[in-house]
Design a protein around this motif. Structure first.
Motif, PDB file in Angstrom:
ATOM      1  N   GLU A 131       0.836  -1.204   0.000  1.00 43.22           N
ATOM      2  CA  GLU A 131       0.000   0.000   0.000  1.00 43.22           C
ATOM      3  C   GLU A 131       0.870   1.252   0.000  1.00 43.22           C
ATOM      4  N   ILE A 132       2.039   1.171  -0.602  1.00 42.80           N
ATOM      5  CA  ILE A 132       3.013   2.267  -0.532  1.00 42.80           C
ATOM      6  C   ILE A 132       2.634   3.400  -1.479  1.00 42.80           C
ATOM      7  N   VAL A 133       2.628   4.619  -0.938  1.00 43.25           N
ATOM      8  CA  VAL A 133       2.307   5.784  -1.771  1.00 43.25           C
ATOM      9  C   VAL A 133       3.537   6.632  -2.055  1.00 43.25           C
ATOM     10  N   ASP A 134       4.513   6.605  -1.124  1.00 42.58           N
ATOM     11  CA  ASP A 134       5.670   7.470  -1.283  1.00 42.58           C
ATOM     12  C   ASP A 134       6.955   6.654  -1.181  1.00 42.58           C
ATOM     13  N   VAL A 135       7.959   7.058  -1.927  1.00 44.72           N
ATOM     14  CA  VAL A 135       9.220   6.315  -1.997  1.00 44.72           C
ATOM     15  C   VAL A 135      10.362   7.313  -1.807  1.00 44.72           C
ATOM     16  N   PRO A 136      11.361   6.978  -0.975  1.00 43.51           N
ATOM     17  CA  PRO A 136      12.500   7.897  -0.765  1.00 43.51           C
ATOM     18  C   PRO A 136      13.466   7.834  -1.950  1.00 43.51           C
ATOM     19  N   ASN A 150      10.899  -3.341  -7.366  1.00 40.27           N
ATOM     20  CA  ASN A 150       9.584  -3.647  -7.930  1.00 40.27           C
ATOM     21  C   ASN A 150       8.524  -3.019  -7.038  1.00 40.27           C
ATOM     22  N   LEU A 151       7.817  -2.031  -7.585  1.00 40.00           N
ATOM     23  CA  LEU A 151       6.752  -1.340  -6.842  1.00 40.00           C
ATOM     24  C   LEU A 151       5.405  -1.492  -7.552  1.00 40.00           C
ATOM     25  N   ARG A 152       5.293  -2.541  -8.375  1.00 36.54           N
ATOM     26  CA  ARG A 152       4.019  -2.729  -9.080  1.00 36.54           C
ATOM     27  C   ARG A 152       2.884  -2.951  -8.094  1.00 36.54           C
ATOM     28  N   PHE A 153       1.714  -2.491  -8.478  1.00 37.62           N
ATOM     29  CA  PHE A 153       0.497  -2.648  -7.669  1.00 37.62           C
ATOM     30  C   PHE A 153       0.631  -2.028  -6.290  1.00 37.62           C
ATOM     31  N   ASN A 154       1.189  -0.808  -6.259  1.00 40.87           N
ATOM     32  CA  ASN A 154       1.174   0.049  -5.082  1.00 40.87           C
ATOM     33  C   ASN A 154       0.507   1.353  -5.510  1.00 40.87           C
ATOM     34  N   PRO A 155      -0.247   1.985  -4.598  1.00 45.19           N
ATOM     35  CA  PRO A 155      -0.922   3.244  -4.974  1.00 45.19           C
ATOM     36  C   PRO A 155       0.041   4.436  -4.921  1.00 45.19           C
ATOM     37  N   LEU A 156       1.101   4.405  -5.722  1.00 43.04           N
ATOM     38  CA  LEU A 156       2.139   5.436  -5.685  1.00 43.04           C
ATOM     39  C   LEU A 156       1.616   6.810  -6.080  1.00 43.04           C
ATOM     40  N   LYS A 169      19.405   5.136 -11.464  1.00 43.56           N
ATOM     41  CA  LYS A 169      20.197   4.409 -12.449  1.00 43.56           C
ATOM     42  C   LYS A 169      19.872   2.925 -12.382  1.00 43.56           C
ATOM     43  N   PHE A 170      18.745   2.575 -11.752  1.00 39.65           N
ATOM     44  CA  PHE A 170      18.331   1.178 -11.640  1.00 39.65           C
ATOM     45  C   PHE A 170      16.933   1.042 -12.216  1.00 39.65           C
ATOM     46  N   ASP A 171      16.477  -0.182 -12.374  1.00 41.88           N
ATOM     47  CA  ASP A 171      15.124  -0.410 -12.894  1.00 41.88           C
ATOM     48  C   ASP A 171      14.116  -0.266 -11.777  1.00 41.88           C
ATOM     49  N   MET A 172      13.074   0.519 -12.037  1.00 43.71           N
ATOM     50  CA  MET A 172      11.998   0.694 -11.060  1.00 43.71           C
ATOM     51  C   MET A 172      10.711   0.287 -11.759  1.00 43.71           C
ATOM     52  N   LEU A 173      10.167  -0.862 -11.350  1.00 44.15           N
ATOM     53  CA  LEU A 173       8.953  -1.369 -11.995  1.00 44.15           C
ATOM     54  C   LEU A 173       7.730  -0.786 -11.313  1.00 44.15           C
ATOM     55  N   MET A 174       6.854  -0.177 -12.113  1.00 39.18           N
ATOM     56  CA  MET A 174       5.618   0.392 -11.576  1.00 39.18           C
ATOM     57  C   MET A 174       4.469   0.003 -12.498  1.00 39.18           C
ATOM     58  N   SER A 175       3.293  -0.169 -11.913  1.00 30.66           N
ATOM     59  CA  SER A 175       2.106  -0.453 -12.721  1.00 30.66           C
ATOM     60  C   SER A 175       1.560   0.854 -13.271  1.00 30.66           C
ATOM     61  N   PRO A 176       0.786   0.771 -14.335  1.00 30.19           N
ATOM     62  CA  PRO A 176       0.063   1.961 -14.771  1.00 30.19           C
ATOM     63  C   PRO A 176      -0.818   2.438 -13.622  1.00 30.19           C
ATOM     64  N   GLU A 177      -1.023   3.743 -13.542  1.00 35.27           N
ATOM     65  CA  GLU A 177      -1.830   4.267 -12.443  1.00 35.27           C
ATOM     66  C   GLU A 177      -3.191   3.590 -12.388  1.00 35.27           C
ATOM     67  N   GLY A 178      -3.611   3.224 -11.183  1.00 33.72           N
ATOM     68  CA  GLY A 178      -4.929   2.622 -11.000  1.00 33.72           C
ATOM     69  C   GLY A 178      -5.006   1.157 -11.356  1.00 33.72           C
ATOM     70  N   ALA A 179      -3.885   0.546 -11.745  1.00 31.81           N
ATOM     71  CA  ALA A 179      -3.910  -0.888 -12.097  1.00 31.81           C
ATOM     72  C   ALA A 179      -4.161  -1.727 -10.852  1.00 31.81           C
ATOM     73  N   ARG A 180      -4.886  -2.792 -11.009  1.00 32.73           N
ATOM     74  CA  ARG A 180      -5.185  -3.709  -9.897  1.00 32.73           C
ATOM     75  C   ARG A 180      -4.456  -5.024 -10.120  1.00 32.73           C
ATOM     76  N   PRO A 181      -3.948  -5.640  -9.037  1.00 36.16           N
ATOM     77  CA  PRO A 181      -3.304  -6.942  -9.226  1.00 36.16           C
ATOM     78  C   PRO A 181      -4.322  -7.991  -9.649  1.00 36.16           C
ATOM     79  N   PRO A 182      -3.876  -8.988 -10.389  1.00 37.24           N
ATOM     80  CA  PRO A 182      -4.806 -10.071 -10.755  1.00 37.24           C
ATOM     81  C   PRO A 182      -5.274 -10.799  -9.500  1.00 37.24           C
ATOM     82  N   PRO A 183      -6.506 -11.264  -9.469  1.00 41.84           N
ATOM     83  CA  PRO A 183      -6.976 -11.983  -8.273  1.00 41.84           C
ATOM     84  C   PRO A 183      -6.124 -13.227  -8.026  1.00 41.84           C
ATOM     85  N   PRO A 184      -5.911 -13.576  -6.730  1.00 46.91           N
ATOM     86  CA  PRO A 184      -5.044 -14.729  -6.426  1.00 46.91           C
ATOM     87  C   PRO A 184      -5.618 -16.037  -6.937  1.00 46.91           C
TER      88      PRO A 184
END
Length: 184
Positions: A131-136, A150-156, A169-184
């Motif tokens: 549920e992370i919204v902010d990242v240092p 990897n910060l996919r499926f966080n409400p950033l 200088k590293f890879d930061m994976l993020m979902s498109p805004e508002g994306a929902r994770p697939p159901p388990p």
């Protein structure tokens, strides 16, 4: 309830004994229904903690880890904690000077665990589905070994997306805004 806990402890004991006997140095305590790390394990593993480089505690019911856990297993290279109820890490996580990878996906972090930014060897942080919204971003940018976060499926926050790109200088994976994770 007590019987269920007894079964969990028995399962853990079996897995820990396998670790000690095989000398593998990788206790796999995934899916043991643990709500906390069993104190007794410290005694069982005390002679082999130096050789333990990977601990898997995935898919349990952990709400927290103790400082003793961090200081006991300070030789860890990889820590797998995905699929628990963790929302913070103890400050002693900073003793994990050799840690290269940590998987905290599918937990309950609302705040980015900033202690991770003090780890010099850390290459890979997985915080997917929290549920992370902010990242240092500045602190992450200063990490010498970081390759991937990897910060996919966080409400950033939208700012995180904008600020991060030029600084890192590293890879930061993020979902498109508002994306929902697939159901388990």
């Amino acid at each position: 309830m007590l019987r269920k806990m007894g079964e969990a402890v028995a399962r853990v004991a079996r897995k820990v004994n396998e670790t000690v006997e095989s000398g593998s140095g990788t206790p796999d305590l995934a899916e043991c229904k643990l709500v906390s790390f069993p104190i007794g394990i410290y005694k069982v593993l005390r002679n082999v903690t130096d050789q333990i480089h990977l601990i898997t505690l995935a898919n349990n019911e952990l709400k927290s880890l103790t400082s003793k856990f961090m200081t006991t297993f300070c030789q860890l290279r990889e820590l797998r904690l995905e699929g628990n109820f963790l929302h913070r890490l103890p400050n002693e996580v900073s003793t994990l000077q050799h840690l290269k990878a940590i998987d905290l996906s599918r937990n309950q972090f609302h705040d980015f665990p900033e202690q991770l930014t003090t780890l010099p060897a850390l290459e890979n942080i997985n915080l997917e589905e929290n549920e992370i919204v902010d990242v240092p971003v500045e602190k992450l940018a200063a990490m010498p070994a970081l390759h991937l976060i990897n910060l996919r499926f966080n409400p950033l926050h939208a700012e995180v997306r904008v600020i991060a790109q030029p600084l890192i200088k590293f890879d930061m994976l993020m979902s498109p805004e508002g994306a929902r994770p697939p159901p388990p």
